[in-house]
Design a protein around this motif. Structure first.
Motif, PDB file in Angstrom:
ATOM      1  N   SER A  31      17.497   5.937  17.342  1.00  0.00           N
ATOM      2  CA  SER A  31      16.371   5.169  17.881  1.00  0.00           C
ATOM      3  C   SER A  31      15.057   5.640  17.266  1.00  0.00           C
ATOM      4  N   SER A  32      14.902   6.956  17.131  1.00  0.00           N
ATOM      5  CA  SER A  32      13.672   7.502  16.529  1.00  0.00           C
ATOM      6  C   SER A  32      13.574   7.129  15.050  1.00  0.00           C
ATOM      7  N   ILE A  33      14.712   7.175  14.346  1.00  0.00           N
ATOM      8  CA  ILE A  33      14.710   6.807  12.922  1.00  0.00           C
ATOM      9  C   ILE A  33      14.301   5.344  12.769  1.00  0.00           C
ATOM     10  N   ILE A  34      14.822   4.479  13.603  1.00  0.00           N
ATOM     11  CA  ILE A  34      14.475   3.053  13.531  1.00  0.00           C
ATOM     12  C   ILE A  34      12.999   2.846  13.860  1.00  0.00           C
ATOM     13  N   ASP A  35      12.448   3.594  14.809  1.00  0.00           N
ATOM     14  CA  ASP A  35      11.025   3.488  15.142  1.00  0.00           C
ATOM     15  C   ASP A  35      10.155   3.932  13.959  1.00  0.00           C
ATOM     16  N   VAL A  36      10.568   5.020  13.306  1.00  0.00           N
ATOM     17  CA  VAL A  36       9.817   5.505  12.136  1.00  0.00           C
ATOM     18  C   VAL A  36       9.878   4.465  11.022  1.00  0.00           C
ATOM     19  N   LEU A  37      11.047   3.886  10.801  1.00  0.00           N
ATOM     20  CA  LEU A  37      11.177   2.847   9.778  1.00  0.00           C
ATOM     21  C   LEU A  37      10.297   1.645  10.102  1.00  0.00           C
ATOM     22  N   ASP A  38      10.210   1.298  11.371  1.00  0.00           N
ATOM     23  CA  ASP A  38       9.349   0.195  11.796  1.00  0.00           C
ATOM     24  C   ASP A  38       7.883   0.514  11.512  1.00  0.00           C
ATOM     25  N   ASP A  39       7.458   1.738  11.842  1.00  0.00           N
ATOM     26  CA  ASP A  39       6.075   2.160  11.556  1.00  0.00           C
ATOM     27  C   ASP A  39       5.793   2.133  10.055  1.00  0.00           C
ATOM     28  N   MET A  40       6.761   2.581   9.261  1.00  0.00           N
ATOM     29  CA  MET A  40       6.582   2.587   7.804  1.00  0.00           C
ATOM     30  C   MET A  40       6.462   1.157   7.270  1.00  0.00           C
ATOM     31  N   ALA A  41       7.267   0.263   7.798  1.00  0.00           N
ATOM     32  CA  ALA A  41       7.205  -1.135   7.360  1.00  0.00           C
ATOM     33  C   ALA A  41       5.837  -1.742   7.669  1.00  0.00           C
ATOM     34  N   LEU A  42       5.287  -1.433   8.852  1.00  0.00           N
ATOM     35  CA  LEU A  42       3.953  -1.929   9.208  1.00  0.00           C
ATOM     36  C   LEU A  42       2.880  -1.331   8.298  1.00  0.00           C
ATOM     37  N   ALA A  43       3.008  -0.039   8.003  1.00  0.00           N
ATOM     38  CA  ALA A  43       2.038   0.620   7.120  1.00  0.00           C
ATOM     39  C   ALA A  43       2.096   0.023   5.716  1.00  0.00           C
ATOM     40  N   ILE A  44       3.297  -0.254   5.255  1.00  0.00           N
ATOM     41  CA  ILE A  44       3.440  -0.859   3.925  1.00  0.00           C
ATOM     42  C   ILE A  44       2.810  -2.239   3.894  1.00  0.00           C
ATOM     43  N   ASP A  45       2.979  -3.011   4.950  1.00  0.00           N
ATOM     44  CA  ASP A  45       2.346  -4.329   5.023  1.00  0.00           C
ATOM     45  C   ASP A  45       0.825  -4.213   4.958  1.00  0.00           C
ATOM     46  N   ASP A  46       0.271  -3.232   5.698  1.00  0.00           N
ATOM     47  CA  ASP A  46      -1.178  -3.010   5.675  1.00  0.00           C
ATOM     48  C   ASP A  46      -1.643  -2.626   4.275  1.00  0.00           C
ATOM     49  N   ILE A  47      -0.891  -1.749   3.618  1.00  0.00           N
ATOM     50  CA  ILE A  47      -1.256  -1.308   2.265  1.00  0.00           C
ATOM     51  C   ILE A  47      -1.226  -2.495   1.299  1.00  0.00           C
ATOM     52  N   GLU A  48      -0.216  -3.335   1.418  1.00  0.00           N
ATOM     53  CA  GLU A  48      -0.129  -4.513   0.548  1.00  0.00           C
ATOM     54  C   GLU A  48      -1.310  -5.449   0.749  1.00  0.00           C
ATOM     55  N   GLU A  49      -1.722  -5.606   1.998  1.00  0.00           N
ATOM     56  CA  GLU A  49      -2.863  -6.478   2.303  1.00  0.00           C
ATOM     57  C   GLU A  49      -4.146  -5.922   1.688  1.00  0.00           C
ATOM     58  N   VAL A  50      -4.349  -4.612   1.844  1.00  0.00           N
ATOM     59  CA  VAL A  50      -5.542  -3.969   1.278  1.00  0.00           C
ATOM     60  C   VAL A  50      -5.492  -4.040  -0.249  1.00  0.00           C
ATOM     61  N   GLN A  51      -4.315  -3.823  -0.812  1.00  0.00           N
ATOM     62  CA  GLN A  51      -4.162  -3.881  -2.262  1.00  0.00           C
ATOM     63  C   GLN A  51      -4.506  -5.274  -2.788  1.00  0.00           C
ATOM     64  N   GLU A  52      -4.102  -6.289  -2.086  1.00  0.00           N
ATOM     65  CA  GLU A  52      -4.411  -7.654  -2.503  1.00  0.00           C
ATOM     66  C   GLU A  52      -5.922  -7.907  -2.470  1.00  0.00           C
ATOM     67  N   GLN A  53      -6.576  -7.415  -1.408  1.00  0.00           N
ATOM     68  CA  GLN A  53      -8.027  -7.568  -1.312  1.00  0.00           C
ATOM     69  C   GLN A  53      -8.727  -6.814  -2.436  1.00  0.00           C
ATOM     70  N   LEU A  54      -8.267  -5.586  -2.718  1.00  0.00           N
ATOM     71  CA  LEU A  54      -8.863  -4.802  -3.802  1.00  0.00           C
ATOM     72  C   LEU A  54      -8.645  -5.478  -5.152  1.00  0.00           C
ATOM     73  N   GLY A  55      -7.484  -6.067  -5.332  1.00  0.00           N
ATOM     74  CA  GLY A  55      -7.215  -6.788  -6.580  1.00  0.00           C
ATOM     75  C   GLY A  55      -8.189  -7.939  -6.769  1.00  0.00           C
ATOM     76  N   GLU A  56      -8.485  -8.666  -5.685  1.00  0.00           N
ATOM     77  CA  GLU A  56      -9.447  -9.761  -5.766  1.00  0.00           C
ATOM     78  C   GLU A  56     -10.842  -9.235  -6.079  1.00  0.00           C
ATOM     79  N   GLN A  57     -11.217  -8.102  -5.462  1.00  0.00           N
ATOM     80  CA  GLN A  57     -12.533  -7.513  -5.740  1.00  0.00           C
ATOM     81  C   GLN A  57     -12.625  -7.054  -7.191  1.00  0.00           C
TER      82      GLN A  57
END
Length: 140
Positions: A31-57
């Motif tokens: 259960s803890s491993i799945i929660d950590v994986l979920d947190d990592m997936a959310l963090a990766i999504d945030d990073i991708e969003e920021v990366q896309e914005q930086l690419g546009e800038q």
């Protein structure tokens, strides 16, 4: 990379479908491993969003820089005339010579006309006392 979130959601569903007991040590760990994986997936999504914005800038900055380069380098072409010391008429062919510093040798008393190739004699008429070495040569 939205597929990471999908895979973590699949693991969550799989764990619930298997009815893993979260009261046991193994269940707590999974259960803890799945929660950590979920947190990592959310963090990766945030990073991708920021990366896309930086690419546009960066693209915007690149366009702005291209405009600045165009302005600077177009203006720089006009500054090439700053190397011209004087405009002299060739006594042999009558063409105007744009006299540049590299055309003159300190020891030479003439330079070659770029139009006709004949030597043009340099007559140093200078009223200054301290800015030229030519007066000192005359005194010796």
């Amino acid at each position: 990379m939205g597929f990471i979130k999908e895979r973590v959601a699949y693991l969550k569903g799989l764990a619930e479908g298997m009815k893993i007991n979260t009261e046991t040590n193994e269940g707590k760990l999974l259960s803890s491993i799945i929660d950590v994986l979920d947190d990592m997936a959310l963090a990766i999504d945030d990073i991708e969003e920021v990366q896309e914005q930086l690419g546009e800038q960066i693209d915007d900055l690149d366009e702005d820089l291209a405009e600045v380069e165009k302005i600077v380098f177009d203006c720089e072409d006009d500054d090439e005339d700053d190397d011209i010391l004087a405009e002299v008429e060739c006594p042999h062919c009558g063409e105007i010579i744009e006299l540049e510093e590299d055309m003159l040798d300190e020891d030479a008393e003439s330079f070659e006309c770029p139009h006709c190739g004949k030597d043009v004699v340099v007559e140093w008429d200078c009223d200054c006392d301290d800015c030229c070495d030519h007066d000192e040569d005359d005194d010796e």
